[in-house]
Write a protein that holds these residues in place. Structure first.
Motif, PDB file in Angstrom:
ATOM      1  N   PHE A 115       0.816  -1.218   0.000  1.00 60.58           N
ATOM      2  CA  PHE A 115       0.000   0.000   0.000  1.00 60.58           C
ATOM      3  C   PHE A 115       0.846   1.262   0.000  1.00 60.58           C
ATOM      4  CE2 PHE A 115      -2.880  -3.073   2.012  1.00 60.58           C
ATOM      5  CZ  PHE A 115      -3.907  -2.997   1.104  1.00 60.58           C
ATOM      6  N   GLY A 116       2.099   1.119   0.106  1.00 58.09           N
ATOM      7  CA  GLY A 116       2.974   2.286   0.136  1.00 58.09           C
ATOM      8  C   GLY A 116       4.219   2.015  -0.647  1.00 58.09           C
ATOM      9  N   ALA A 117       5.122   2.917  -0.589  1.00 60.14           N
ATOM     10  CA  ALA A 117       6.374   2.772  -1.328  1.00 60.14           C
ATOM     11  C   ALA A 117       7.531   2.987  -0.364  1.00 60.14           C
ATOM     12  CB  ALA A 117       6.444   3.804  -2.458  1.00 60.14           C
ATOM     13  N   ARG A 118       8.540   2.162  -0.454  1.00 54.50           N
ATOM     14  CA  ARG A 118       9.740   2.280   0.370  1.00 54.50           C
ATOM     15  C   ARG A 118      10.948   2.244  -0.558  1.00 54.50           C
ATOM     16  NH1 ARG A 118      10.627   1.306   5.760  1.00 54.50           N
ATOM     17  NH2 ARG A 118       8.571   0.380   6.032  1.00 54.50           N
ATOM     18  N   LEU A 119      11.952   2.981  -0.196  1.00 58.72           N
ATOM     19  CA  LEU A 119      13.151   2.989  -1.043  1.00 58.72           C
ATOM     20  C   LEU A 119      13.755   1.589  -1.104  1.00 58.72           C
ATOM     21  CD1 LEU A 119      14.829   6.305   0.170  1.00 58.72           C
ATOM     22  CD2 LEU A 119      13.612   5.900  -1.968  1.00 58.72           C
ATOM     23  N   PRO A 120      14.341   1.253  -2.228  1.00 63.40           N
ATOM     24  CA  PRO A 120      14.938  -0.093  -2.359  1.00 63.40           C
ATOM     25  C   PRO A 120      15.955  -0.349  -1.250  1.00 63.40           C
ATOM     26  CG  PRO A 120      14.903   1.054  -4.463  1.00 63.40           C
ATOM     27  CD  PRO A 120      14.523   2.055  -3.433  1.00 63.40           C
ATOM     28  N   GLU A 121      15.955  -1.587  -0.711  1.00 69.45           N
ATOM     29  CA  GLU A 121      16.886  -1.941   0.349  1.00 69.45           C
ATOM     30  C   GLU A 121      17.713  -3.152  -0.099  1.00 69.45           C
ATOM     31  OE1 GLU A 121      14.795  -1.176   4.556  1.00 69.45           O
ATOM     32  OE2 GLU A 121      13.681  -2.539   3.245  1.00 69.45           O
ATOM     33  N   GLU A 122      18.912  -3.237   0.442  1.00 65.97           N
ATOM     34  CA  GLU A 122      19.702  -4.453   0.249  1.00 65.97           C
ATOM     35  C   GLU A 122      19.058  -5.587   1.034  1.00 65.97           C
ATOM     36  OE1 GLU A 122      22.237  -4.916  -1.712  1.00 65.97           O
ATOM     37  OE2 GLU A 122      22.325  -2.824  -2.376  1.00 65.97           O
ATOM     38  N   LYS A 123      19.309  -6.823   0.573  1.00 69.42           N
ATOM     39  CA  LYS A 123      18.662  -7.982   1.177  1.00 69.42           C
ATOM     40  C   LYS A 123      18.987  -8.075   2.672  1.00 69.42           C
ATOM     41  CE  LYS A 123      18.158 -12.974   0.544  1.00 69.42           C
ATOM     42  NZ  LYS A 123      18.485 -13.345   1.940  1.00 69.42           N
ATOM     43  N   LYS A 124      20.249  -7.910   3.024  1.00 66.50           N
ATOM     44  CA  LYS A 124      20.644  -8.020   4.425  1.00 66.50           C
ATOM     45  C   LYS A 124      20.023  -6.898   5.269  1.00 66.50           C
ATOM     46  CE  LYS A 124      23.165 -11.706   4.297  1.00 66.50           C
ATOM     47  NZ  LYS A 124      22.719 -12.914   5.046  1.00 66.50           N
ATOM     48  N   GLU A 125      20.012  -5.708   4.697  1.00 59.36           N
ATOM     49  CA  GLU A 125      19.421  -4.579   5.430  1.00 59.36           C
ATOM     50  C   GLU A 125      17.933  -4.821   5.669  1.00 59.36           C
ATOM     51  OE1 GLU A 125      20.179  -1.143   3.148  1.00 59.36           O
ATOM     52  OE2 GLU A 125      22.329  -1.080   3.564  1.00 59.36           O
ATOM     53  N   ARG A 126      17.279  -5.374   4.642  1.00 59.57           N
ATOM     54  CA  ARG A 126      15.853  -5.626   4.756  1.00 59.57           C
ATOM     55  C   ARG A 126      15.581  -6.695   5.811  1.00 59.57           C
ATOM     56  NH1 ARG A 126      12.506  -9.147   1.580  1.00 59.57           N
ATOM     57  NH2 ARG A 126      10.313  -8.500   1.623  1.00 59.57           N
ATOM     58  N   GLU A 127      16.405  -7.770   5.796  1.00 61.90           N
ATOM     59  CA  GLU A 127      16.216  -8.834   6.783  1.00 61.90           C
ATOM     60  C   GLU A 127      16.467  -8.317   8.199  1.00 61.90           C
ATOM     61  OE1 GLU A 127      18.860 -11.878   5.537  1.00 61.90           O
ATOM     62  OE2 GLU A 127      17.531 -12.635   3.939  1.00 61.90           O
ATOM     63  N   ARG A 128      17.519  -7.489   8.345  1.00 57.45           N
ATOM     64  CA  ARG A 128      17.820  -6.972   9.674  1.00 57.45           C
ATOM     65  C   ARG A 128      16.704  -6.040  10.175  1.00 57.45           C
ATOM     66  NH1 ARG A 128      19.631  -9.148  13.500  1.00 57.45           N
ATOM     67  NH2 ARG A 128      21.016 -10.141  11.975  1.00 57.45           N
ATOM     68  N   ARG A 129      16.170  -5.214   9.287  1.00 64.33           N
ATOM     69  CA  ARG A 129      15.085  -4.314   9.672  1.00 64.33           C
ATOM     70  C   ARG A 129      13.869  -5.107  10.113  1.00 64.33           C
ATOM     71  NH1 ARG A 129      10.811  -2.942   7.000  1.00 64.33           N
ATOM     72  NH2 ARG A 129      11.630  -3.575   4.976  1.00 64.33           N
ATOM     73  N   ILE A 130      13.509  -6.138   9.321  1.00 65.57           N
ATOM     74  CA  ILE A 130      12.331  -6.946   9.652  1.00 65.57           C
ATOM     75  C   ILE A 130      12.545  -7.681  10.968  1.00 65.57           C
ATOM     76  CG2 ILE A 130      10.950  -8.924   8.920  1.00 65.57           C
ATOM     77  CD1 ILE A 130      11.454  -8.007   6.030  1.00 65.57           C
ATOM     78  N   TYR A 131      13.744  -8.182  11.185  1.00 61.34           N
ATOM     79  CA  TYR A 131      14.043  -8.880  12.435  1.00 61.34           C
ATOM     80  C   TYR A 131      13.901  -7.919  13.627  1.00 61.34           C
ATOM     81  CZ  TYR A 131      16.666 -11.130  16.161  1.00 61.34           C
ATOM     82  OH  TYR A 131      17.046 -11.651  17.370  1.00 61.34           O
ATOM     83  N   ASN A 132      14.416  -6.688  13.487  1.00 60.43           N
ATOM     84  CA  ASN A 132      14.329  -5.705  14.571  1.00 60.43           C
ATOM     85  C   ASN A 132      12.874  -5.353  14.883  1.00 60.43           C
ATOM     86  OD1 ASN A 132      17.114  -5.573  14.858  1.00 60.43           O
ATOM     87  ND2 ASN A 132      17.332  -3.868  13.410  1.00 60.43           N
ATOM     88  N   GLU A 133      12.060  -5.284  13.816  1.00 59.79           N
ATOM     89  CA  GLU A 133      10.665  -4.954  14.028  1.00 59.79           C
ATOM     90  C   GLU A 133       9.918  -6.060  14.750  1.00 59.79           C
ATOM     91  OE1 GLU A 133       9.259  -4.181  10.129  1.00 59.79           O
ATOM     92  OE2 GLU A 133      10.243  -2.225   9.936  1.00 59.79           O
ATOM     93  N   THR A 134      10.385  -7.361  14.542  1.00 59.66           N
ATOM     94  CA  THR A 134       9.677  -8.518  15.106  1.00 59.66           C
ATOM     95  C   THR A 134      10.417  -9.143  16.273  1.00 59.66           C
ATOM     96  OG1 THR A 134       9.064  -8.928  12.806  1.00 59.66           O
ATOM     97  CG2 THR A 134       8.386 -10.582  14.372  1.00 59.66           C
ATOM     98  N   GLN A 135      11.524  -8.537  16.656  1.00 58.19           N
ATOM     99  CA  GLN A 135      12.404  -9.155  17.659  1.00 58.19           C
ATOM    100  C   GLN A 135      11.679  -9.398  18.974  1.00 58.19           C
ATOM    101  OE1 GLN A 135      15.865  -6.840  18.527  1.00 58.19           O
ATOM    102  NE2 GLN A 135      16.934  -8.509  19.543  1.00 58.19           N
ATOM    103  N   ALA A 136      10.869  -8.472  19.414  1.00 60.33           N
ATOM    104  CA  ALA A 136      10.163  -8.656  20.690  1.00 60.33           C
ATOM    105  C   ALA A 136       9.230  -9.853  20.639  1.00 60.33           C
ATOM    106  CB  ALA A 136       9.376  -7.376  21.020  1.00 60.33           C
ATOM    107  N   GLY A 137       8.521 -10.015  19.520  1.00 55.40           N
ATOM    108  CA  GLY A 137       7.619 -11.166  19.386  1.00 55.40           C
ATOM    109  C   GLY A 137       8.385 -12.481  19.337  1.00 55.40           C
ATOM    110  N   ILE A 138       9.519 -12.488  18.618  1.00 50.08           N
ATOM    111  CA  ILE A 138      10.325 -13.725  18.540  1.00 50.08           C
ATOM    112  C   ILE A 138      10.825 -14.119  19.921  1.00 50.08           C
ATOM    113  CG2 ILE A 138      12.481 -14.672  17.634  1.00 50.08           C
ATOM    114  CD1 ILE A 138      12.027 -12.932  15.134  1.00 50.08           C
TER     115      ILE A 138
END
Length: 502
Positions: A115-138
């Motif tokens: 639904f939105g647009a985000r600047l292109p990210e490198e694969k590792k950066e994207r994985e690290r960002r997603i992990y940080n966002e979900t780290q508390a739940g994990i």
């Protein structure tokens, strides 16, 4: 209009309080009954969808894991890939992820930000960002070993995720899989709107309370000022309340107007009472004076006849004393008649300076005998012409001079000054005597009021009446021990370039 003024203060307070309370209440009701329920609907629908997908993947992976007694990392990744790849295309907008506990690696399928647009990210950066966002739940799933659903947020979005533990045959949590989906943009917008609304509510509530307190404080202070002013008015009707704005100003103005009317009425009543008393007293003393004049005239005529026929020196001296006392009584009777029946007599143009000079010339021997210096000052370069009765005005100047002589007794200075101001000729008579006590000063022009042992109390009262019938004013200023100054204002008949004194 009067009703509005009476009721609007109460209305104003009610409106302020209602605005302070109703606006926050309405916003809270909207947040509780409308916005929250809308969010609940969105969350429940998305949650059921994510639980379904996660449970499906979990069941398939658990079956594959149970087949082998020993699971290598690559095998776990392969199992996840084999299960997820066929499903991902059926769930657009859903992200499916795996976290391997032993290697601390994550595998991600799907896109969250459709639904939105985000600047292109490198694969590792994207994985690290997603992990940080979900780290508390994990971390929560790893510690508890039970599935959880949580609402997370990025810097600009909200997402819902469902996390499920993956266990080996020994019931140890070896990985966590989760599915997540970004909430509809309306959800984030609604959350932001509600956040803004909360700030607005608190601001409005705070402002409403502050304005209410300020208004009430102002009203209380003004009521206190009015109350204190009314207490002062009870002692002196000439006191006035300060000007105020708003309706309290109308109240204060009405009270001031009422006090003014009461003061004027009180003054009129006092003047009427004084006039009645003076008229009554004038009639009485005039009658008494007439009654006294007849026997005194007889005594005077008898004494004069005796003086002609008596040859004895000692007896003749006694007759002269009788005549002196008769003359004194005649003078007192004339004063009483002048007070009871004031008559201006013949009015003619007079020069104030000439009039004062003639009085000082007459009084000079008397003042020299008492070692009192006479000073006459004038700032007028031309005559100060008034219309008056010379004998009456001389009587005023003589009365004031004799009073000054009594006040100074021995030694001192009597200063008479003439000048013009605002179309009036002014004459001030200043002495260096003992002065007049403050409690006596308001009464010195009252008839028969005197502190002298042999005084009649009519001298200043007659002087005031004479000045008044000439259209003038006389007043006095004095301090005990500092002398006195009497000032007379008489309307000028003409004034030719006479300098004025302030």
């Amino acid at each position: 209009m009067h009703f509005f003024r009476v009721s609007s203060l109460k209305t104003q307070l009610l409106i302020i309080i209602l605005l302070a309370m109703l606006v926050p209440a309405a916003a809270m009701l909207y947040d509780i009954f409308i916005a929250t329920k809308t969010d609940d609907v969105l969350i429940n629908e998305t949650e059921q969808k994510l639980i379904q997908i996660t449970n499906l993947i979990n069941e398939q992976m658990q079956r594959e894991i149970n087949i082998s007694d020993e699971i290598r990392c690559a095998t776990l990744s392969d199992i996840f890939n084999s299960v997820v790849v066929p499903l991902i295309e059926h769930y657009p907008g859903v992200r499916i992820c795996l976290y391997e506990r032993e290697t601390d690696n994550i595998i991600i399928y799907g896109h969250l930000h459709e639904f939105g647009a985000r600047l292109p990210e490198e694969k590792k950066e994207r994985e690290r960002r997603i992990y940080n966002e979900t780290q508390a739940g994990i971390a929560s799933v790893l510690s508890s070993g039970t599935p959880i659903t949580r609402l997370g947020k990025t810097y600009d979005d909200r997402f819902l995720e469902h996390l499920v533990p993956i266990k080996n045959n020994n019931s140890e949590v070896i990985a966590v899989i989760w599915t997540e989906q970004m909430m509809h943009p309306i959800f984030a917008q609604s959350s932001r709107v509600r956040l803004v609304l909360r700030y607005i509510i608190f601001c409005v509530f705070g402002i409403g309370v502050a304005v209410t307190l300020f208004t009430i404080s102002g009203i209380v202070n003004r009521i206190r000022i009015i109350k204190d002013g009314i207490i002062k008015m009870e002692k002196n009707l000439n006191n006035r309340l300060p000007e105020m704005s708003g309706e309290m100003g109308h109240v204060a103005a009405a009270i001031n107007e009422m006090a003014q009317v009461l003061a004027e009425k009180e003054q009129l009543i006092d003047q009427y009472r004084r006039s009645e008393n003076l008229m009554s007293m004038g009639r009485t003393i005039t009658e008494i004076a007439h009654e006294l004049r007849a026997p005194v005239s007889v005594i005077q005529a008898t004494a004069q006849a005796m003086e002609i026929n008596i040859k004895d020196t000692q007896l003749k001296d006694y007759v002269e004393r009788i005549e002196q006392q008769v003359e004194r009584h005649n003078k007192l009777i004339n004063e009483i008649l002048d007070f009871g029946r004031p008559d201006p007599g013949t009015m003619e143009p007079l020069d104030i300076n000439d009039l004062v000079n003639s009085v000082l010339t007459t009084m000079e021997p008397l003042f020299s005998k008492a070692d009192i210096m006479l000073e006459f000052k004038t700032t007028a370069q031309t005559p100060l012409i008034i219309s008056g009765n010379a004998e009456k005005l001389k009587q005023v100047f003589i009365n004031l001079s004799l009073n000054a002589l009594d006040a100074m007794q021995q030694h001192g200075t009597l200063t008479i000054q003439t000048y013009s101001k605002d179309g009036y000729a002014l004459v001030s008579v200043r002495d260096t005597g003992e002065g007049i006590a403050p409690e006596d000063l308001p009464n010195i022009f009252e008839p028969f009021y005197t502190k002298k042992a042999r005084g009649s109390g009519l001298g200043l009262a007659i002087s005031k009446r004479i000045i008044q019938i000439h259209g003038g004013i006389i007043d006095a200023k004095s301090e005990a021990g500092s002398g006195s100054i009497f000032t007379m204002r008489l309307p000028l008949q003409q004034i030719c370039n006479a300098p004025e004194q302030d």
